[in-house]
Design an enzyme around this catalytic site. Structure first.
Site, PDB file in Angstrom:
ATOM      1  N   GLY A 110       0.773  -1.229   0.000  1.00 34.45           N
ATOM      2  CA  GLY A 110       0.000   0.000   0.000  1.00 34.45           C
ATOM      3  C   GLY A 110       0.805   1.280   0.000  1.00 34.45           C
ATOM      4  O   GLY A 110       0.233   2.369  -0.105  1.00 34.45           O
ATOM      5  N   ARG A 163      -6.397   2.845 -15.059  1.00 36.11           N
ATOM      6  CA  ARG A 163      -6.408   3.579 -13.793  1.00 36.11           C
ATOM      7  C   ARG A 163      -7.099   4.944 -13.865  1.00 36.11           C
ATOM      8  O   ARG A 163      -7.858   5.284 -12.956  1.00 36.11           O
ATOM      9  CB  ARG A 163      -4.983   3.736 -13.237  1.00 36.11           C
ATOM     10  CG  ARG A 163      -4.314   2.395 -12.895  1.00 36.11           C
ATOM     11  CD  ARG A 163      -3.014   2.581 -12.126  1.00 36.11           C
ATOM     12  NE  ARG A 163      -3.273   3.117 -10.803  1.00 36.11           N
ATOM     13  CZ  ARG A 163      -3.157   4.380 -10.460  1.00 36.11           C
ATOM     14  NH1 ARG A 163      -2.717   5.277 -11.320  1.00 36.11           N
ATOM     15  NH2 ARG A 163      -3.454   4.769  -9.255  1.00 36.11           N
ATOM     16  N   TYR A 189     -10.131   4.773 -11.341  1.00 36.60           N
ATOM     17  CA  TYR A 189      -9.883   5.412 -10.035  1.00 36.60           C
ATOM     18  C   TYR A 189      -9.829   6.923 -10.127  1.00 36.60           C
ATOM     19  O   TYR A 189      -9.452   7.569  -9.150  1.00 36.60           O
ATOM     20  CB  TYR A 189      -8.534   4.955  -9.456  1.00 36.60           C
ATOM     21  CG  TYR A 189      -8.283   3.480  -9.418  1.00 36.60           C
ATOM     22  CD1 TYR A 189      -9.121   2.613  -8.707  1.00 36.60           C
ATOM     23  CD2 TYR A 189      -7.173   2.933 -10.054  1.00 36.60           C
ATOM     24  CE1 TYR A 189      -8.854   1.255  -8.650  1.00 36.60           C
ATOM     25  CE2 TYR A 189      -6.897   1.575  -9.999  1.00 36.60           C
ATOM     26  CZ  TYR A 189      -7.735   0.742  -9.306  1.00 36.60           C
ATOM     27  OH  TYR A 189      -7.459  -0.592  -9.249  1.00 36.60           O
ATOM     28  N   CYS A 225     -14.560   2.810 -27.994  1.00 38.67           N
ATOM     29  CA  CYS A 225     -15.923   3.337 -28.032  1.00 38.67           C
ATOM     30  C   CYS A 225     -16.539   3.361 -26.641  1.00 38.67           C
ATOM     31  O   CYS A 225     -17.440   2.574 -26.329  1.00 38.67           O
ATOM     32  CB  CYS A 225     -16.758   2.504 -28.992  1.00 38.67           C
ATOM     33  SG  CYS A 225     -16.019   2.517 -30.622  1.00 38.67           S
ATOM     34  N   GLU A 226     -16.015   4.222 -25.788  1.00 39.98           N
ATOM     35  CA  GLU A 226     -16.508   4.428 -24.424  1.00 39.98           C
ATOM     36  C   GLU A 226     -16.167   5.860 -24.058  1.00 39.98           C
ATOM     37  O   GLU A 226     -15.028   6.297 -24.258  1.00 39.98           O
ATOM     38  CB  GLU A 226     -15.750   3.539 -23.417  1.00 39.98           C
ATOM     39  CG  GLU A 226     -15.902   2.063 -23.578  1.00 39.98           C
ATOM     40  CD  GLU A 226     -17.190   1.508 -22.996  1.00 39.98           C
ATOM     41  OE1 GLU A 226     -17.891   2.234 -22.247  1.00 39.98           O
ATOM     42  OE2 GLU A 226     -17.498   0.352 -23.301  1.00 39.98           O
TER      43      GLU A 226
HETATM   44  C1  PLP Z   1      -2.675  -5.330  -3.955  1.00 40.59           C
HETATM   45  C2  PLP Z   1      -2.135  -5.897  -2.702  1.00 40.59           C
HETATM   46  C3  PLP Z   1      -0.838  -5.576  -2.282  1.00 40.59           C
HETATM   47  C4  PLP Z   1       0.029  -4.571  -2.990  1.00 40.59           C
HETATM   48  O1  PLP Z   1      -0.508  -3.294  -2.834  1.00 40.59           O
HETATM   49  P1  PLP Z   1       0.300  -1.986  -3.339  1.00 40.59           P
HETATM   50  O2  PLP Z   1      -0.621  -0.882  -3.038  1.00 40.59           O
HETATM   51  O3  PLP Z   1       0.552  -2.161  -4.782  1.00 40.59           O
HETATM   52  O4  PLP Z   1       1.559  -1.916  -2.551  1.00 40.59           O
HETATM   53  C5  PLP Z   1      -0.359  -6.181  -1.137  1.00 40.59           C
HETATM   54  N1  PLP Z   1      -1.115  -7.055  -0.428  1.00 40.59           N
HETATM   55  C6  PLP Z   1      -2.373  -7.382  -0.806  1.00 40.59           C
HETATM   56  C7  PLP Z   1      -3.134  -8.348   0.005  1.00 40.59           C
HETATM   57  C8  PLP Z   1      -2.919  -6.820  -1.945  1.00 40.59           C
HETATM   58  O5  PLP Z   1      -4.166  -7.138  -2.299  1.00 40.59           O
END
Ligand code: PLP
Length: 426
Positions: free
Chosen positions: A242, A318, A322, A350-351
């Site tokens: 994350g 993306r 998002y 086509c979107e």
């Molecule tokens: C997608 C995911 C990650 C990686 O997330 P990043 O934001 O790319 O670092 C790690 N663990 C799990 C369980 C995920 O679903």
């Protein structure tokens, strides 16, 4: 001025390391994903130094970019892998990866996937529900194996990120409510075919602050103490991935800052014996790639100027999924007689949702080459063949050399199996 230091202008032309992107476009055509090997290595180095001398394992969250050459690079650097499907496990095994460094996440693991992972001997199953726990216990017993498990708990913390990439709130589908985790652990400990080894959480993606991690960690520390009181001792704590990257002006969280705060917290809580597992995806690959695209047409409508390019939402979803921002850079200098204007960069699909960037001031001409930056993560892996568009080639640049790490798909390959079916040959 670029978010990615290994993609920079030299003699007016945007390069990947020492290779001009014009040369790659000429040789391989566009759209084209271009990766920098050195950028992968530098991103890994941030984690290596952050965890040096610590009991830690960094598992690349490979759904961000699962090209085998990318995986091989990280494997050689010492990474484990965080997988979310049997398909991803197959990729790890295909490069000769060590299943003992693989953690298996995901809310919907199917029987064949559990079997394949047990067969391979993964380090840990990150179990996301009681139903999955029972199924894993059944499958493991049937195979005469003991499955190493960790519960993915949902700590109910706000990662302050986009709702679609926030995973640690009560209302998300992920994980087991931290308040019921104790009883689920008790159940896991009672099953002979399971061995409780850890606890896990993953609270979201593109997180740029340390606080959400520390909030989650506090809750996990409480849980781990409660588990110890009930006689369940863990081996590792997995804080997921994350960690955000710079798409435009974000100040990303540095792995070293996160890791040092985490170990401080663990030691303060007398949990310094635990191995720390991390699952970074985006932060290892996001700024190691660009999507090269050519301007097919310019269209000046009453309300907007459009630059219609040959890449589209099927190559990079993306922005539309998002509402994500990707920097767009001209690969070569603008023609001095072309005035800059505000453009929406859109694809041929086509979107109406087929856009890559909006309201970007650029001096464009038909045929110009653009680089959509930060396309190393969740770009190719989320690509589709919508509108019967072959997926682009992927190129790995290494210094002044480069190689194709996945060829462009041929049109023929997109429908050959259908043609066979049509002709009654299968
Ligand atoms: C997608 C995911 C990650 C990686 O997330 P990043 O934001 O790319 O670092 C790690 N663990 C799990 C369980 C995920 O679903």
């Amino acid at each position: 001025m670029t978010v990615a230091p290994h993609f920079s202008h030299r003699n007016d032309t945007l390069h990947a390391e020492q290779v001009p992107l014009t040369q790659l476009a000429q040789e391989f055509g566009t759209p084209l994903y271009v990766y920098s090997r050195q950028a992968l290595r530098d991103a890994w180095e941030n984690y290596r130094t952050a965890t040096e001398g610590r009991n830690a394992l960094v598992c690349f969250g490979m759904k961000a970019n699962s090209n085998l050459s990318v995986l091989r690079e990280f494997m050689e650097l010492g990474a484990g892998f965080d997988i979310v499907s049997g398909g991803e496990l197959a990729r790890v095994l295909a490069i000769g990866g060590d299943a003992g460094k693989v953690v298996f996440s995901g809310v919907g693991k199917q029987e064949w996937e559990l079997r394949a992972a047990l067969e391979a001997g993964v380090k840990c199953f990150n179990v996301e529900s009681e139903a999955e726990l029972e199924e894993l216990a059944r499958v493991a017993a049937d195979m005469g194996k003991v499955a190493p498990v960790s519960l993915r708990v949902n700590p109910d913390v706000d990662a302050h990120t986009h709702p679609y990439i926030s995973t640690g709130l009560k209302e998300n589908k992920f994980g087991i409510d931290i308040n019921t985790a104790l009883s689920v652990y008790a159940r896991a400990a009672a099953l002979d075919s399971l061995k409780v080894v850890g606890v896990d959480c993953h609270i979201g993606s593109q997180i740029t602050e340390v606080d959400p991690y520390l909030d989650a960690l506090d809750k996990l520390c409480h849980l781990i103490h409660a588990l110890q009181d009930s006689g369940i001792r863990l081996h590792h704590l997995d804080l997921g991935g994350g960690i955000g990257i710079r798409y435009t002006d974000e100040t990303p969280l540095l792995p070293v800052d996160l890791v040092s705060r985490v170990f401080e917290t663990l030691e303060r809580n007398k949990l310094g014996h635990l191995q720390l597992v991390l699952e970074p995806g985006r932060s290892l690959v996001g700024n190691a790639g660009v999507l090269l695209t050519s301007v097919v047409y310019l269209k000046h409508a009453e309300a907007k100027n459009f630059a219609i390019v040959d890449a589209a939402m099927n190559d990079l979803i993306r922005p539309t999924l998002y509402d994500a921002w990707h920097d767009v850079e001209a690969v070569q200098p603008a023609d001095p007689d072309t005035p800059p204007q505000s453009y929406d960069i859109v694809g041929p699909i086509c979107e109406s949702g087929d856009w890559l960037a909006r309201n970007r001031t650029l001096a464009l001409r038909q045929g110009d080459l653009l680089a959509i930056m930060s396309a190393g993560a969740y770009a190719f892996t989320m690509a589709s063949q919508y509108n019967t568009r072959p997926r682009p080639a992927e190129i790995m640049v290494d210094g002044d050399s480069y190689r194709v790490v996945r060829p462009r798909e041929s049109l023929q390959s997109l429908f050959a199996p259908e043609l066979e079916a049509l002709q009654g040959r299968t």
